[in-house]
Design a protein around this motif. Structure first.
Motif: not given
Length: 273
Positions: A261-262, A222-223, A231-237
């Motif tokens: 806020a974004y 998400g943002r 722009r949305s971003r994806s974070w994985k772990h």
């Protein structure tokens, strides 16, 4: 293309509905879901996390058993006398007194909603302290616990306690998803998201020798950054393995959504125990 099924749907642990003389099936699931939401809302904004809830009924009585995890900011060695606590004028917003008063009000609402004669609430509270985390892990994460970093990393102390309980199978996906939601939606400019996500990675890396779960996976999309044009971003772990295709494996899945806020952010957590 077909929509993916929820992993918990394919792995039913128990059937909640077993028939009742005065509740039909739709009304039963409505009451159960409302009770879950009420109990979860009692822990919002506090250091208490709802780990498990069990609802049983017998004739006109309802028995609710909940497991809470109580995380402490300060160490167990700090002693405060009872007289000092009684003479304090202000009650902490994150204290057990606030949670207990909310639960007392929630029981009255549940009784009116269900129309039952009596409601019994059993609470199992698991207390956790910073000293309960192994000493080698605390040494690796010493930078986040320093006094000059207390404002920036205000989640460090109870964050490592929660993840340590998770690695020992004493916490579930619901608890971790609430911890992530609570911190992602409250990040400000001085407390950036990438600092929080870097802390999560370091805690899992430090607690890897104490892992008793088969695997864990976190996906945040998400943002939640100050990128250009939002722009949305994806974070994985991920640690270990998550065999979603094997139905005999016990996999907990939790999907939640929060706002920053974004824009909106989706959080997905899978735990294979």
């Amino acid at each position: 293309m077909a929509q993916k099924a929820h992993p918990n749907i394919l792995r039913p642990n128990c059937d909640l509905y077993k028939g009742s003389t005065y509740w039909n099936e739709p009304r039963f699931y409505y009451i159960i879901s409302t009770i879950n939401k009420l109990i979860e809302s009692c822990c919002l904004g506090t250091t208490h996390y709802l780990n498990k809830i069990t609802i049983n009924r017998h004739f006109g009585f309802i028995i609710i058993e909940i497991d809470l995890i109580h995380l402490h900011f300060r160490s167990k060695g700090r002693f405060i006398s009872r007289r000092f606590k009684e003479n304090k004028k202000k009650v902490k917003k994150q204290s057990w007194t606030v949670v207990a008063s909310r639960l007392h009000t929630a029981i009255k609402l549940i009784q009116k909603l269900s129309g039952s004669k009596k409601i019994t609430l059993k609470i199992n509270r698991l207390k956790s302290y910073t000293r309960s985390v192994p000493k080698p892990v605390r040494r690796q994460l010493m930078y986040f616990n320093k006094g000059f970093n207390r404002t920036r990393y205000d989640y460090a102390r109870y964050g490592m306690q929660l993840i340590y309980l998770l690695m020992l199978k004493k916490a579930n996906a619901l608890t971790l998803s609430r911890f992530l939601t609570q911190n992602i939606c409250s990040r400000q400019r001085r407390k950036r998201h990438y600092q929080f996500l870097a802390f999560i990675k370091q805690v899992f890396k430090a607690l890897e020798p104490y892992r008793k779960i088969t695997g864990l996976k976190i996906q945040i999309k998400g943002r939640f950054t100050h990128k250009a044009k939002g722009r949305s971003r994806s974070w994985k772990h991920q640690i270990g393995s998550i065999p979603l295709s094997q139905l005999d494996k016990n996999i907990q899945a939790q999907y939640v959504q929060t706002q920053t806020a974004y824009g909106s952010v989706g959080i997905k957590v899978w735990i294979c125990s």
